[in-house]
Design an enzyme around this catalytic site. Structure first.
Site, PDB file in Angstrom:
ATOM      1  N   HIS A   1      -4.538   1.373   7.282  1.00  9.63           N
ATOM      2  CA  HIS A   1      -3.370   1.978   7.487  1.00  9.63           C
ATOM      3  C   HIS A   1      -3.164   3.139   6.237  1.00  9.63           C
ATOM      4  O   HIS A   1      -2.759   4.277   6.728  1.00  9.63           O
ATOM      5  CB  HIS A   1      -2.356   0.959   7.069  1.00  9.63           C
ATOM      6  CG  HIS A   1      -0.974   1.266   7.195  1.00  9.63           C
ATOM      7  ND1 HIS A   1       0.130   0.911   8.232  1.00  9.63           N
ATOM      8  CD2 HIS A   1      -0.378   2.169   6.570  1.00  9.63           C
ATOM      9  CE1 HIS A   1       1.049   1.475   7.953  1.00  9.63           C
ATOM     10  NE2 HIS A   1       1.002   2.169   6.845  1.00  9.63           N
ATOM     11  N   GLU A   2      -3.541   2.849   5.088  1.00 10.01           N
ATOM     12  CA  GLU A   2      -3.637   4.053   4.084  1.00 10.01           C
ATOM     13  C   GLU A   2      -4.377   4.867   4.221  1.00 10.01           C
ATOM     14  O   GLU A   2      -3.821   6.289   4.032  1.00 10.01           O
ATOM     15  CB  GLU A   2      -3.437   3.413   2.745  1.00 10.01           C
ATOM     16  CG  GLU A   2      -2.521   2.175   2.226  1.00 10.01           C
ATOM     17  CD  GLU A   2      -0.988   2.628   2.670  1.00 10.01           C
ATOM     18  OE1 GLU A   2      -0.550   3.553   2.549  1.00 10.01           O
ATOM     19  OE2 GLU A   2      -0.271   1.674   3.011  1.00 10.01           O
TER      20      GLU A   2
ATOM     21  N   GLN B   1       2.995  10.020   1.337  1.00 11.26           N
ATOM     22  CA  GLN B   1       4.516   9.244   1.467  1.00 11.26           C
ATOM     23  C   GLN B   1       5.195   9.644   0.175  1.00 11.26           C
ATOM     24  O   GLN B   1       6.685   9.468   0.357  1.00 11.26           O
ATOM     25  CB  GLN B   1       4.048   7.924   1.546  1.00 11.26           C
ATOM     26  CG  GLN B   1       3.563   7.562   2.766  1.00 11.26           C
ATOM     27  CD  GLN B   1       3.354   6.020   2.998  1.00 11.26           C
ATOM     28  OE1 GLN B   1       2.555   5.256   2.317  1.00 11.26           O
ATOM     29  NE2 GLN B   1       4.431   5.289   3.314  1.00 11.26           N
TER      30      GLN B   1
ATOM     31  N   HIS C   1      -2.995   7.508   6.676  1.00 11.00           N
ATOM     32  CA  HIS C   1      -2.032   8.306   6.156  1.00 11.00           C
ATOM     33  C   HIS C   1      -2.586   9.759   5.701  1.00 11.00           C
ATOM     34  O   HIS C   1      -2.036  10.767   5.945  1.00 11.00           O
ATOM     35  CB  HIS C   1      -1.207   7.659   5.151  1.00 11.00           C
ATOM     36  CG  HIS C   1      -0.006   7.012   5.524  1.00 11.00           C
ATOM     37  ND1 HIS C   1       1.170   7.442   6.161  1.00 11.00           N
ATOM     38  CD2 HIS C   1       0.218   5.639   5.325  1.00 11.00           C
ATOM     39  CE1 HIS C   1       1.856   6.380   6.232  1.00 11.00           C
ATOM     40  NE2 HIS C   1       1.579   5.440   5.782  1.00 11.00           N
TER      41      HIS C   1
ATOM     42  N   GLY D   1       0.840  -1.062  -0.145  1.00 13.13           N
ATOM     43  CA  GLY D   1       0.016   0.148  -0.072  1.00 13.13           C
ATOM     44  C   GLY D   1       0.913   1.234  -0.099  1.00 13.13           C
ATOM     45  O   GLY D   1       1.819   1.137   0.277  1.00 13.13           O
TER      46      GLY D   1
ATOM     47  N   CYS E   1       5.420  -0.054   7.129  1.00 18.12           N
ATOM     48  CA  CYS E   1       5.279   1.297   6.580  1.00 18.12           C
ATOM     49  C   CYS E   1       6.491   1.563   5.754  1.00 18.12           C
ATOM     50  O   CYS E   1       7.557   1.538   6.110  1.00 18.12           O
ATOM     51  CB  CYS E   1       4.829   2.158   7.583  1.00 18.12           C
ATOM     52  SG  CYS E   1       4.299   3.779   6.558  1.00 18.12           S
ATOM     53  N   LEU E   2       6.355   1.850   4.377  1.00 19.32           N
ATOM     54  CA  LEU E   2       7.407   2.213   3.683  1.00 19.32           C
ATOM     55  C   LEU E   2       8.166   3.580   4.046  1.00 19.32           C
ATOM     56  O   LEU E   2       9.094   3.909   4.085  1.00 19.32           O
ATOM     57  CB  LEU E   2       7.257   2.728   2.062  1.00 19.32           C
ATOM     58  CG  LEU E   2       6.617   1.237   1.355  1.00 19.32           C
ATOM     59  CD1 LEU E   2       6.103   1.765  -0.004  1.00 19.32           C
ATOM     60  CD2 LEU E   2       7.605   0.157   1.384  1.00 19.32           C
TER      61      LEU E   2
HETATM   62 CO    CO Z   1       2.333   3.744   5.875  1.00 21.89          CO
END
Ligand code: CO
Length: 159
Positions: free
Chosen positions: A130-131, A50, A134, A45, A88-89
């Site tokens: 999660h996304e 991000q 963000h 994701g 998470c990236l």
């Molecule tokens: Co993330």
């Protein structure tokens, strides 16, 4: 084009993202690049903040492949929750157990402005939560207990 991923504590990760009013060629290009960036980084994701863009777009790795969700919103979130591991990236090498709703119903638009409705459970439901967090400047480290946070403090400094 593969985009640079903004890492914690970059302040853009804490900003609330703006709704997309019109799907312009720039937005289409951004979606294309976000998919490439997610795949290159082996993510499941990715959200626009991000990659440094404060707009309400997420990419989710669905069973049919990476798919864009524009202006995504929850229509249902189950009261029933489950714990599961997340990465998470924007937080390389950090994995945390997070409590999330088991099932969700998400509505959004796709790149052609078509309405999407997705019912998801398990890992897919977790990725959506999660996304979409963000997009509101909420990070998975906000969802853990105070004591857990103290334990990972040193790790966060090294990210
Ligand atoms: Co993330």
């Amino acid at each position: 084009m593969v985009l640079e991923i903004k890492k914690y504590p970059n302040p853009i990760l804490r900003k609330k993202s703006e709704e997309i009013k019109e799907i312009t060629p720039e937005i289409k290009e951004l979606v294309f690049n976000m998919k490439e960036t997610m795949e290159k980084n082996q993510g499941v994701g990715l959200s626009a903040p991000q990659v440094g863009v404060s707009k309400r777009i997420i990419i989710v790795d669905t069973p049919e492949g990476p798919k864009e969700f524009i202006n995504p919103k929850f229509f249902k979130k189950s009261k029933e929750t489950e714990l599961g591991e997340e990465g998470c990236l924007s937080f390389p090498r950090l994995f945390l157990k997070i409590k999330r709703s088991k099932e969700v119903l998400v509505k959004a638009k796709d790149i052609d402005g078509k309405d999407l409705g997705v019912e998801a459970n398990g890992i897919l439901a977790r990725i959506f939560q999660h996304e979409i967090d963000h997009l509101d400047g909420i990070l998975f480290i906000d969802k853990i207990s105070f004591w857990q946070r103290i334990k990972i403090k040193r790790k966060l400094k090294n990210i």
